[in-house]
Scaffold this motif. Structure first.
Motif, PDB file in Angstrom:
ATOM      1  N   THR A 114      -2.526  -2.938   4.652  1.00  0.00           N
ATOM      2  CA  THR A 114      -1.304  -2.008   3.476  1.00  0.00           C
ATOM      3  C   THR A 114      -0.446  -3.084   3.024  1.00  0.00           C
ATOM      4  O   THR A 114      -0.353  -4.180   2.729  1.00  0.00           O
ATOM      5  CB  THR A 114      -0.302  -1.118   3.256  1.00  0.00           C
ATOM      6  OG1 THR A 114      -1.858  -0.008   3.411  1.00  0.00           O
ATOM      7  CG2 THR A 114       0.351  -0.501   2.556  1.00  0.00           C
ATOM      8  N   THR A 155      -2.830  -4.741  -4.113  1.00  0.00           N
ATOM      9  CA  THR A 155      -1.718  -3.650  -4.636  1.00  0.00           C
ATOM     10  C   THR A 155      -2.668  -2.807  -3.023  1.00  0.00           C
ATOM     11  O   THR A 155      -4.277  -2.911  -4.185  1.00  0.00           O
ATOM     12  CB  THR A 155      -1.745  -2.847  -5.344  1.00  0.00           C
ATOM     13  OG1 THR A 155      -0.883  -3.186  -6.854  1.00  0.00           O
ATOM     14  CG2 THR A 155      -1.671  -1.347  -5.652  1.00  0.00           C
ATOM     15  N   ASN A 179       0.466 -10.032  -2.147  1.00  0.00           N
ATOM     16  CA  ASN A 179       1.191  -9.693  -3.685  1.00  0.00           C
ATOM     17  C   ASN A 179      -0.066  -8.881  -4.610  1.00  0.00           C
ATOM     18  O   ASN A 179      -0.187  -8.512  -5.932  1.00  0.00           O
ATOM     19  CB  ASN A 179       1.126 -10.426  -4.609  1.00  0.00           C
ATOM     20  CG  ASN A 179       2.992 -10.978  -4.493  1.00  0.00           C
ATOM     21  OD1 ASN A 179       3.818 -10.256  -3.301  1.00  0.00           O
ATOM     22  ND2 ASN A 179       2.894 -12.025  -4.745  1.00  0.00           N
ATOM     23  N   GLU A 223      -0.129  -6.370   0.774  1.00  0.00           N
ATOM     24  CA  GLU A 223       0.859  -6.545   0.132  1.00  0.00           C
ATOM     25  C   GLU A 223       2.302  -7.903  -0.107  1.00  0.00           C
ATOM     26  O   GLU A 223       2.559  -8.540  -0.886  1.00  0.00           O
ATOM     27  CB  GLU A 223       2.532  -5.245   0.464  1.00  0.00           C
ATOM     28  CG  GLU A 223       1.915  -4.158   0.272  1.00  0.00           C
ATOM     29  CD  GLU A 223       2.785  -3.175   0.792  1.00  0.00           C
ATOM     30  OE1 GLU A 223       3.082  -3.235   1.498  1.00  0.00           O
ATOM     31  OE2 GLU A 223       2.442  -1.645  -0.039  1.00  0.00           O
TER      32      GLU A 223
END
Length: 151
Positions: free
Chosen positions: A44, A53, A51, A48
């Motif tokens: 995750t 998802t 950039n 992130e």
């Protein structure tokens, strides 16, 4: 080429064993290590940072499991490098090193170490499971090599 293939298959055997133990025990023991949670956090945060998802829910679990199997298979496959004489010793050392790394590298990498360090039992099991993965890899490589030389 046969050596490389046996190393990769052996590494995969160790990685699969590690994940079977992890997934089975966590279903029955709430103090079991949760390396999967560390992996989900790493995936995750990494996505992130780019950039992107990250997946959530079951998709996050599956993506993390796939990444874990691949990375551990590649890592464990290094057990097959070097002299055959020290194969089991390398399996134990590389497996133990991975377990100790899971305990000590999470926090410096900006990840929560709580899923693998919350109790002494959790810490011991984390190292033990990676040790088992390393030994399974070494035994699988040894077996594959002895079968290929006997053909």
């Amino acid at each position: 080429m046969k050596k490389l293939i046996s190393n990769i298959i052996g590494g995969l055997a160790g990685a699969v064993t590690l994940n079977i133990i992890h997934q089975t025990v966590k279903a029955f023991d709430h103090k079991a290590p949760r390396v999967d949670l560390v992996g989900e956090e790493a995936l995750t945060k990494g996505m992130e940072a780019m950039n992107l998802t990250p997946p959530t829910g079951n998709a996050l679990f599956v993506a993390t499991l796939a990444g874990d199997l691949l990375s551990n298979a590649l890592y464990f496959s290094t057990i097959g490098l070097g002299k055959k004489k020290y194969l089991l010793l390398r399996g134990a050392a590389i497996g133990a090193a991975a377990g100790i790394g899971a305990l000590t590298l999470t926090e410096p990498l900006g990840l929560s170490d709580e899923p693998v360090t919350r109790t002494d039992k959790t810490k011991v099991l984390t190292v033990a499971w990676y040790l088992v993965g390393g030994l399974v890899t070494a035994l699988a490589i040894k077996g594959l090599r002895s079968k290929s030389s006997g053909l």
